[in-house]
Write a protein that holds these residues in place. Structure first.
Motif, PDB file in Angstrom:
ATOM      1  N   GLY A 218      -6.057  18.350  -8.193  1.00 32.49           N
ATOM      2  CA  GLY A 218      -4.977  17.469  -8.027  1.00 32.49           C
ATOM      3  C   GLY A 218      -4.994  16.089  -8.614  1.00 32.49           C
ATOM      4  O   GLY A 218      -5.845  15.765  -9.111  1.00 32.49           O
ATOM      5  N   LEU A 219      -3.870  15.375  -8.479  1.00 35.50           N
ATOM      6  CA  LEU A 219      -3.792  14.386  -9.296  1.00 35.50           C
ATOM      7  C   LEU A 219      -3.121  13.231  -8.254  1.00 35.50           C
ATOM      8  O   LEU A 219      -2.131  13.571  -7.658  1.00 35.50           O
ATOM      9  N   SER A 220      -3.805  12.033  -7.923  1.00 38.10           N
ATOM     10  CA  SER A 220      -3.286  10.984  -7.370  1.00 38.10           C
ATOM     11  C   SER A 220      -2.981   9.902  -8.228  1.00 38.10           C
ATOM     12  O   SER A 220      -3.665   9.803  -9.184  1.00 38.10           O
ATOM     13  N   LEU A 221      -2.437   8.820  -7.815  1.00 38.61           N
ATOM     14  CA  LEU A 221      -2.332   7.577  -8.662  1.00 38.61           C
ATOM     15  C   LEU A 221      -3.451   6.701  -8.734  1.00 38.61           C
ATOM     16  O   LEU A 221      -4.290   6.492  -7.739  1.00 38.61           O
ATOM     17  N   ALA A 222      -3.650   6.444 -10.244  1.00 36.41           N
ATOM     18  CA  ALA A 222      -4.648   5.370 -10.336  1.00 36.41           C
ATOM     19  C   ALA A 222      -4.409   4.235  -9.615  1.00 36.41           C
ATOM     20  O   ALA A 222      -3.243   3.740  -9.300  1.00 36.41           O
ATOM     21  N   PRO A 223      -5.320   3.123  -9.319  1.00 36.88           N
ATOM     22  CA  PRO A 223      -5.359   1.913  -8.635  1.00 36.88           C
ATOM     23  C   PRO A 223      -4.063   1.053  -9.207  1.00 36.88           C
ATOM     24  O   PRO A 223      -3.552   0.367  -8.435  1.00 36.88           O
ATOM     25  N   ALA A 224      -4.118   1.305 -10.489  1.00 36.42           N
ATOM     26  CA  ALA A 224      -3.161   0.250 -11.018  1.00 36.42           C
ATOM     27  C   ALA A 224      -1.582   0.607 -10.771  1.00 36.42           C
ATOM     28  O   ALA A 224      -0.760  -0.197 -10.887  1.00 36.42           O
ATOM     29  N   TYR A 225      -1.340   1.776 -10.163  1.00 37.34           N
ATOM     30  CA  TYR A 225      -0.328   2.347  -9.764  1.00 37.34           C
ATOM     31  C   TYR A 225       0.116   2.791  -8.430  1.00 37.34           C
ATOM     32  O   TYR A 225       0.880   3.319  -7.845  1.00 37.34           O
ATOM     33  N   ALA A 226      -1.157   2.386  -7.741  1.00 37.24           N
ATOM     34  CA  ALA A 226      -0.932   2.596  -6.308  1.00 37.24           C
ATOM     35  C   ALA A 226      -0.029   2.145  -5.451  1.00 37.24           C
ATOM     36  O   ALA A 226       0.502   2.743  -4.408  1.00 37.24           O
ATOM     37  N   SER A 227       0.748   1.151  -5.954  1.00 44.08           N
ATOM     38  CA  SER A 227       1.932   0.547  -5.174  1.00 44.08           C
ATOM     39  C   SER A 227       3.283   1.365  -5.396  1.00 44.08           C
ATOM     40  O   SER A 227       4.028   1.068  -4.672  1.00 44.08           O
ATOM     41  N   TYR A 228       2.952   2.173  -6.242  1.00 46.18           N
ATOM     42  CA  TYR A 228       4.088   3.153  -6.343  1.00 46.18           C
ATOM     43  C   TYR A 228       4.113   4.668  -5.304  1.00 46.18           C
ATOM     44  O   TYR A 228       4.913   5.652  -5.643  1.00 46.18           O
ATOM     45  N   ASP A 229       3.115   4.601  -4.654  1.00 40.34           N
ATOM     46  CA  ASP A 229       2.716   5.890  -3.679  1.00 40.34           C
ATOM     47  C   ASP A 229       3.790   5.831  -2.569  1.00 40.34           C
ATOM     48  O   ASP A 229       3.695   4.927  -1.707  1.00 40.34           O
ATOM     49  N   ALA A 230       4.730   6.557  -2.547  1.00 40.26           N
ATOM     50  CA  ALA A 230       5.899   6.516  -1.687  1.00 40.26           C
ATOM     51  C   ALA A 230       5.415   6.710  -0.297  1.00 40.26           C
ATOM     52  O   ALA A 230       5.566   6.102   0.764  1.00 40.26           O
ATOM     53  N   LEU A 231       4.294   7.761  -0.062  1.00 38.18           N
ATOM     54  CA  LEU A 231       3.712   7.981   1.301  1.00 38.18           C
ATOM     55  C   LEU A 231       3.183   6.854   2.027  1.00 38.18           C
ATOM     56  O   LEU A 231       3.353   6.263   3.067  1.00 38.18           O
ATOM     57  N   LYS A 232       2.252   5.946   1.145  1.00 36.54           N
ATOM     58  CA  LYS A 232       1.664   4.739   1.625  1.00 36.54           C
ATOM     59  C   LYS A 232       2.691   3.647   1.893  1.00 36.54           C
ATOM     60  O   LYS A 232       2.526   2.972   2.770  1.00 36.54           O
ATOM     61  N   ARG A 233       3.772   3.471   0.875  1.00 33.77           N
ATOM     62  CA  ARG A 233       4.784   2.552   1.153  1.00 33.77           C
ATOM     63  C   ARG A 233       5.643   2.868   2.436  1.00 33.77           C
ATOM     64  O   ARG A 233       5.569   1.572   3.150  1.00 33.77           O
ATOM     65  N   PHE A 234       5.719   3.847   2.823  1.00 31.96           N
ATOM     66  CA  PHE A 234       6.608   4.008   4.057  1.00 31.96           C
ATOM     67  C   PHE A 234       5.471   4.495   5.217  1.00 31.96           C
ATOM     68  O   PHE A 234       6.321   4.858   6.005  1.00 31.96           O
ATOM     69  N   GLY A 235       4.546   4.579   5.049  1.00 33.07           N
ATOM     70  CA  GLY A 235       3.492   4.867   6.210  1.00 33.07           C
ATOM     71  C   GLY A 235       3.602   6.276   6.776  1.00 33.07           C
ATOM     72  O   GLY A 235       3.659   6.605   7.880  1.00 33.07           O
ATOM     73  N   ILE A 236       3.807   7.034   5.398  1.00 32.17           N
ATOM     74  CA  ILE A 236       3.758   8.576   6.041  1.00 32.17           C
ATOM     75  C   ILE A 236       2.401   9.363   5.797  1.00 32.17           C
ATOM     76  O   ILE A 236       1.848   9.170   5.023  1.00 32.17           O
TER      77      ILE A 236
END
Length: 242
Positions: A218-236
């Motif tokens: 799979g692909l997850s966001l690189a550290p420089a783009y981690a702030s765009y992770d919707a699940l982390k942003r909204f605590g899902i």
């Protein structure tokens, strides 16, 4: 996977959020039998877009609203979603995010071939994925497992020609990677798309329906783009489902 869909549905229930997605995601049901269509009927703000770039434009036009794009799919969709993230980053948008539920085809092929009970005689490889990644990621099929494989298009004649090429390899006893779809699939794939994916994403473990977690698939966001992770942003919290 089911866990991915459940996380998407939980995200859609965040108050005030706008969920943007391709239309084929609306009817994918979670473990409780619900889908985005059902949540939209209950009042969730779910909007169909034709490109993730449209979702970025929506976020730019509504600075007071959070806009999340449901990023799912294979190597075909990942580059354009990476392009959307690049546009959002350069524009300084802080109200745009995505889910990163991408799956990579070659690791799944290897899983199938590593099964000693497998009776697969050859693979017709997906033309749309191959137009991005090219031929090299499939070489292990022919070189390690000694099975023929051919990249094909989707028209009836493409399918028939691909079957014919596989049978010719079997008869000749020379497994290799054939490219029936050379009009759309260069051997090197799409270097610009691959470069963008490498910049925005990192390989990670992904969960597959009926298979479960598979490393580096799979692909997850690189550290420089981690702030765009919707699940982390909204605590899902994403949880595995049976």
């Amino acid at each position: 996977s089911q866990g991915d869909i459940d996380a998407v549905l939980a995200l859609a229930e965040v108050p005030g959020i706008i969920i943007t997605t391709f239309g084929d995601m609306l009817k994918v049901k979670g473990s409780k039998g619900l889908d985005l269509n059902a949540l939209r009927a209950r009042g969730a703000d779910v909007r169909i877009v034709y490109s993730p770039l449209d979702a970025v434009d929506l976020a730019a036009s509504l600075p007071g609203r959070e806009v999340a794009f449901i990023g799912v799919g294979f190597e075909t969709t990942a580059p354009v979603i990476a392009a959307a993230l690049e546009r959002a980053r350069k524009a300084g948008l802080e109200n745009f995010s995505i889910t990163s539920f991408f799956k990579l085809v070659p690791p799944a092929l290897e899983l199938l071939l590593a099964d000693p009970s497998s009776r697969i005689s050859g693979f017709m490889l997906p033309g749309h994925v191959s137009s991005i990644i090219g031929l090299d990621p499939y070489r292990f099929v022919a070189e390690k497992y000694r099975l023929p494989c051919v990249v094909t298009g989707f028209e009836p004649m493409d399918i028939l020609a691909g079957i014919n090429m596989i049978l010719a390899q079997i008869v000749a006893g020379r497994p290799e990677i054939g490219d029936e779809y050379s009009r759309a699939v260069p051997a090197a794939g799409n270097p610009a798309a691959l470069g963008l994916m490498a910049k925005v994403f990192r390989r990670s473990t992904a969960s597959w329906r009926s298979i479960g977690p598979l490393k580096n698939s799979g692909l997850s966001l690189a550290p420089a783009y981690a702030s765009y992770d919707a699940l982390k942003r909204f605590g899902i919290k994403r949880r595995e489902a049976p």
